[in-house]
Design an enzyme around this catalytic site. Structure first.
Site, PDB file in Angstrom:
ATOM      1  N   SER A  60     -23.988 -33.424 -22.752  1.00  0.00           N
ATOM      2  CA  SER A  60     -23.845 -34.623 -23.520  1.00  0.00           C
ATOM      3  C   SER A  60     -24.948 -35.398 -23.490  1.00  0.00           C
ATOM      4  O   SER A  60     -26.680 -34.571 -24.201  1.00  0.00           O
ATOM      5  CB  SER A  60     -23.443 -35.140 -22.334  1.00  0.00           C
ATOM      6  OG  SER A  60     -22.534 -36.946 -23.220  1.00  0.00           O
ATOM      7  N   ASP A 106     -12.970 -33.052 -29.017  1.00  0.00           N
ATOM      8  CA  ASP A 106     -14.192 -33.856 -27.800  1.00  0.00           C
ATOM      9  C   ASP A 106     -13.556 -35.751 -28.500  1.00  0.00           C
ATOM     10  O   ASP A 106     -14.197 -35.652 -30.074  1.00  0.00           O
ATOM     11  CB  ASP A 106     -15.663 -33.913 -28.426  1.00  0.00           C
ATOM     12  CG  ASP A 106     -16.240 -34.420 -27.132  1.00  0.00           C
ATOM     13  OD1 ASP A 106     -15.836 -35.788 -26.457  1.00  0.00           O
ATOM     14  OD2 ASP A 106     -17.348 -34.072 -26.960  1.00  0.00           O
ATOM     15  N   HIS A 159     -14.789 -33.049 -24.269  1.00  0.00           N
ATOM     16  CA  HIS A 159     -15.938 -33.159 -24.475  1.00  0.00           C
ATOM     17  C   HIS A 159     -16.978 -32.598 -22.956  1.00  0.00           C
ATOM     18  O   HIS A 159     -17.898 -32.320 -22.465  1.00  0.00           O
ATOM     19  CB  HIS A 159     -16.290 -34.478 -23.727  1.00  0.00           C
ATOM     20  CG  HIS A 159     -17.813 -35.105 -23.615  1.00  0.00           C
ATOM     21  ND1 HIS A 159     -18.930 -35.146 -24.977  1.00  0.00           N
ATOM     22  CD2 HIS A 159     -19.375 -34.974 -22.744  1.00  0.00           C
ATOM     23  CE1 HIS A 159     -19.982 -35.813 -24.975  1.00  0.00           C
ATOM     24  NE2 HIS A 159     -19.986 -36.095 -23.688  1.00  0.00           N
TER      25      HIS A 159
END
Length: 294
Positions: free
Chosen positions: A112, A245, A272
């Site tokens: 991320s 995601d 995610h």
């Protein structure tokens, strides 16, 4: 072996590139890379703890794995509302790389917004310390001050709109005053499973909800990168797309990929956070990458 299980279980696909010959792994190549050192870098609000499944799989297969808490994350007690620069936030990773033996290179894995930490490390240390950087649903851009931010832009509303989510899903703190940019950010508890973990076991998302922490928003909003060492371009950069995601939508990942042109691209059937929902396949991809290192 882990690699054999991965081949049986996974439906991994490459999106843009055919599989090169050097990644058609033979079992006898695994042993030559057993001592590869993975350094795992978490994303916003998470910590070293989020990699526990992947770490166990890799260590069982003979790899060295280091999982870091960045400044204010995990068990680090620093108040995220006092962390304003990427240099300060990334200090644990910088210190680890600085203290590596002179002949050791690592494989960085960032999730991320933790991709910013990888790019910062590449620009500081180059190929001398880093062989490969793996961006897992991560920000791999090499900019900051002029470009639009992908997950945490100068305007929180703009960033949420880019990813098709409501800004009301985030909890913000304004330690410097309500008219200033927020100092910390966190997904509200009632939205954490929807945005992070909707494909993960409930026990994992329940545990995560108990330990997630606010993240230093100002670090993500303005993290300038300057030119790195000459050999920084030699670091292999790999992107792993998360196909389901809800936080970093696939179209935005693809826009990132088109702009940053990683050397390799993989897909994983995950939300995610594949370290919870699909750790076996994620670990298998990392094994493949380690085994391809000469």
């Amino acid at each position: 072996m882990l690699l054999h299980k991965i081949r049986q279980w996974s439906g991994i696909q490459r999106r843009l590139y055919p599989e090169p010959e050097d990644l058609k792994i033979k079992e006898n190549k695994i042993h030559s890379s057993m001592m590869s050192h993975f350094v795992m870098v978490h994303g916003a609000s998470h910590g070293a703890w989020c990699w526990f499944k992947v770490r166990a799989l890799l260590e069982t297969s003979g790899y060295k794995v280091t999982c870091l808490d960045l400044t204010s994350a995990g068990i680090d007690r620093t108040d995220p509302n006092t962390v304003f620069t990427l240099e300060e936030y990334n200090k644990p990773l910088i210190n680890l790389l600085h203290n590596l033996p002179h002949n050791e290179k690592v494989i960085l894995v960032g999730h991320s917004i933790g991709g910013l930490n990888l790019t910062d490390a590449i620009n500081r240390f180059g190929y001398g310390k880093i062989h490969t950087a793996v961006y897992v649903a991560a920000d791999m851009s090499d900019r900051r001050t002029e470009d639009v931010k992908v997950l945490f832009p100068a305007s929180i509303n703009q960033g949420a709109a880019q990813n098709g989510i409501s800004p009301d899903m985030f909890e913000l703190e304004y330690a410097l005053g309500p008219d200033k940019f927020p100092t910390s950010i966190m997904v509200k508890k009632e939205y954490q499973r929807e945005l992070y973990y909707h494909m993960s076991p409930v026990e994992d998302s329940t545990l995560a909800s108990m330990v997630l922490k606010p993240a230093p928003a100002r670090v993500f909003a303005c993290a300038p990168f300057e030119g790195g060492p000459p050999d920084a371009a030699k670091v292999r950069r790999v992107y792993i797309r998360t196909l389901n995601d809800h936080l970093f939508k696939l179209e935005n990942q693809d826009a990132m990929i088109a702009k940053c042109n990683p050397s390799q691209i993989f897909n994983i059937d995950s939300e995610h956070c594949p370290f919870f929902s699909n750790p076996l396949v994620l670990s298998g991809l990392l094994v493949q990458l380690a085994a391809s290192i000469n």
